[in-house]
Enzyme design. Sequence first.
Site, mmCIF file in Angstrom:
data_model
loop_
_atom_site.group_PDB
_atom_site.id
_atom_site.type_symbol
_atom_site.label_atom_id
_atom_site.label_comp_id
_atom_site.label_asym_id
_atom_site.label_seq_id
_atom_site.Cartn_x
_atom_site.Cartn_y
_atom_site.Cartn_z
ATOM 1 N N SER A 178 0.710 -1.115 0.099
ATOM 2 C CA SER A 178 -0.126 -0.121 0.060
ATOM 3 C C SER A 178 0.757 1.148 -0.091
ATOM 4 O O SER A 178 0.278 2.425 -0.448
ATOM 5 C CB SER A 178 -0.892 -0.058 1.184
ATOM 6 O OG SER A 178 -0.391 -0.406 2.354
ATOM 7 N N HIS A 206 -5.725 -3.734 -2.532
ATOM 8 C CA HIS A 206 -5.335 -2.524 -3.774
ATOM 9 C C HIS A 206 -5.297 -3.301 -5.175
ATOM 10 O O HIS A 206 -5.331 -2.497 -6.247
ATOM 11 C CB HIS A 206 -3.939 -1.901 -3.300
ATOM 12 C CG HIS A 206 -4.090 -1.228 -2.311
ATOM 13 N ND1 HIS A 206 -4.616 0.192 -2.066
ATOM 14 C CD2 HIS A 206 -3.553 -1.548 -1.170
ATOM 15 C CE1 HIS A 206 -4.375 0.545 -0.768
ATOM 16 N NE2 HIS A 206 -3.849 -0.483 -0.101
ATOM 17 N N LYS A 238 -12.056 0.020 -1.507
ATOM 18 C CA LYS A 238 -11.246 0.757 -2.590
ATOM 19 C C LYS A 238 -11.651 0.709 -3.783
ATOM 20 O O LYS A 238 -12.669 1.388 -4.036
ATOM 21 C CB LYS A 238 -9.811 0.140 -2.084
ATOM 22 C CG LYS A 238 -9.294 0.303 -0.913
ATOM 23 C CD LYS A 238 -7.970 -0.235 -0.414
ATOM 24 C CE LYS A 238 -7.868 0.553 1.029
ATOM 25 N NZ LYS A 238 -7.142 -0.472 1.851
HETATM 26 C C1 LIG Z 1 -7.255 -0.752 3.422
HETATM 27 C C2 LIG Z 1 -6.534 -2.066 3.777
HETATM 28 C C3 LIG Z 1 -6.902 -2.488 4.621
HETATM 29 C C4 LIG Z 1 -8.005 -2.514 5.547
HETATM 30 O O1 LIG Z 1 -9.467 -2.484 5.033
HETATM 31 P P1 LIG Z 1 -10.400 -1.642 5.660
HETATM 32 O O2 LIG Z 1 -11.756 -2.209 4.956
HETATM 33 O O3 LIG Z 1 -9.988 -0.376 5.243
HETATM 34 O O4 LIG Z 1 -10.484 -1.794 7.045
HETATM 35 C C5 LIG Z 1 -6.410 -4.119 4.862
HETATM 36 N N1 LIG Z 1 -5.109 -4.486 3.831
HETATM 37 C C6 LIG Z 1 -4.569 -3.564 3.243
HETATM 38 C C7 LIG Z 1 -3.369 -4.208 2.465
HETATM 39 C C8 LIG Z 1 -5.315 -2.396 2.893
HETATM 40 O O5 LIG Z 1 -4.827 -1.605 2.016
#
Ligand SMILES: *Cc1c(COP(=O)(O)O)cnc(C)c1O
Length: 391
Positions: A178, A206, A238
């Site tokens: 990320s 992602h 996302k």
């Molecule tokens: C955003 C993210 C999460 C968490 O997901 P949420 O639904 O925002 O709690 C977990 N792992 C990765 C790699 C992320 O980028």
Amino acid sequence: MDAFNLQARLKERQQQHLYRQRRTLEGAQQPEVVLDGQRYLAFCSNDYLGLANDPRLKQSAIEAVRRYGVGSGASHLVSGHSAEHHALEEELAAFTGRQRALLFSTGYMANLGAISALLDDQSAVFEDRLNHASLLDAGLNSGARFQRYLHNDVDNLASRLGKATQSHKLVVTDGVFSMDGDVAPLNELAQLCHDQQAWLMVDDAHGFGVLGERGAGLVEACELDQQQVPVLMATLGKALGCAGAFIAGSETLIEALIQFARSYIYTTAMPPAVAAAGRQALSIVQQEPERRLHLQHLIRRFRHEAEVMGLTLMSSQTAIQPVLVGSAARAMALSASLLQQGIWVTAIRPPTVPAGMSRLRITLTAAHTDQQLDRLLHALERSWREVSDHD
Ligand SMILES: *Cc1c(COP(=O)(O)O)cnc(C)c1O
């Protein structure tokens, strides 16, 4: 009285230039945002396909609210599991080519629930050192022997796995990292896990919706099935523009999570309207590959033109395009200068990234136009010159 030393700790944060503040959005998540009353062009959202404000998603949510109301009313195991949740789970399983999928209210909870349900003090967990905080927290709290291996270093992982004496071994990696935007070597990891009789868990938060021919993520792009990646996690907050997350895998895995994953069992189900919007988003992911193609085009253009400008990019081919700037203070100065030009990009500093590796984390989305990318590039060039003049 400074209970728990809170005031002292806050002051220390401030002195280190590491104090974090929230900005208040006064409208939808989209490239043109209104922030504290001012208009900005944003390059810091994870809404990679531009679906968070899509009229079709909104309509699906509104119709579901009319039918189901707002709250789900209970956890999935009590009385909160609606037909919308169930249909979304079946569609996610079919789309990812897994036997079943299980919805969680957030990605953080999906990772915590899955990892702690699988592991105990007789097992060992191996995580890439740049994994998302939710994966690291879950591994640390699992009671299992916890090890971090060097980032994307399959040999380092192999030597650690070879020395492990535990009979149950879980290897956990982000699909797309990320803060760096690079991807894990999933095919090599899957082969190693096969040889060492370990299970591989991939968090594709992602990649899901964005990577792969059909948008099913990095696991699709690497052509890895349920045997090779027994635990697949992705989020709906996302690229899918909604909220929540899921774990996909075998019938046995999902039944075990329903029985043992505490962050699944002891929490209220997401609102049915969110699941309904998720179904709509999943159908758009499959029917509108042009969104992925436009995003790929913007990524290639950004990388080419930023390199010509002499900016230091990282080895990322994904929508996450960090520009390395060095110190936290310099990253803050650049981000402030961009804001003055009406461009919103977040500066990422320690402890999220190592000291001296502060960066601007630029994220591109399918909703950005070529003209908006031009504005970003022009502003970057100007801010870069301004801040360098002050060095
Ligand atoms: C955003 C993210 C999460 C968490 O997901 P949420 O639904 O925002 O709690 C977990 N792992 C990765 C790699 C992320 O980028």
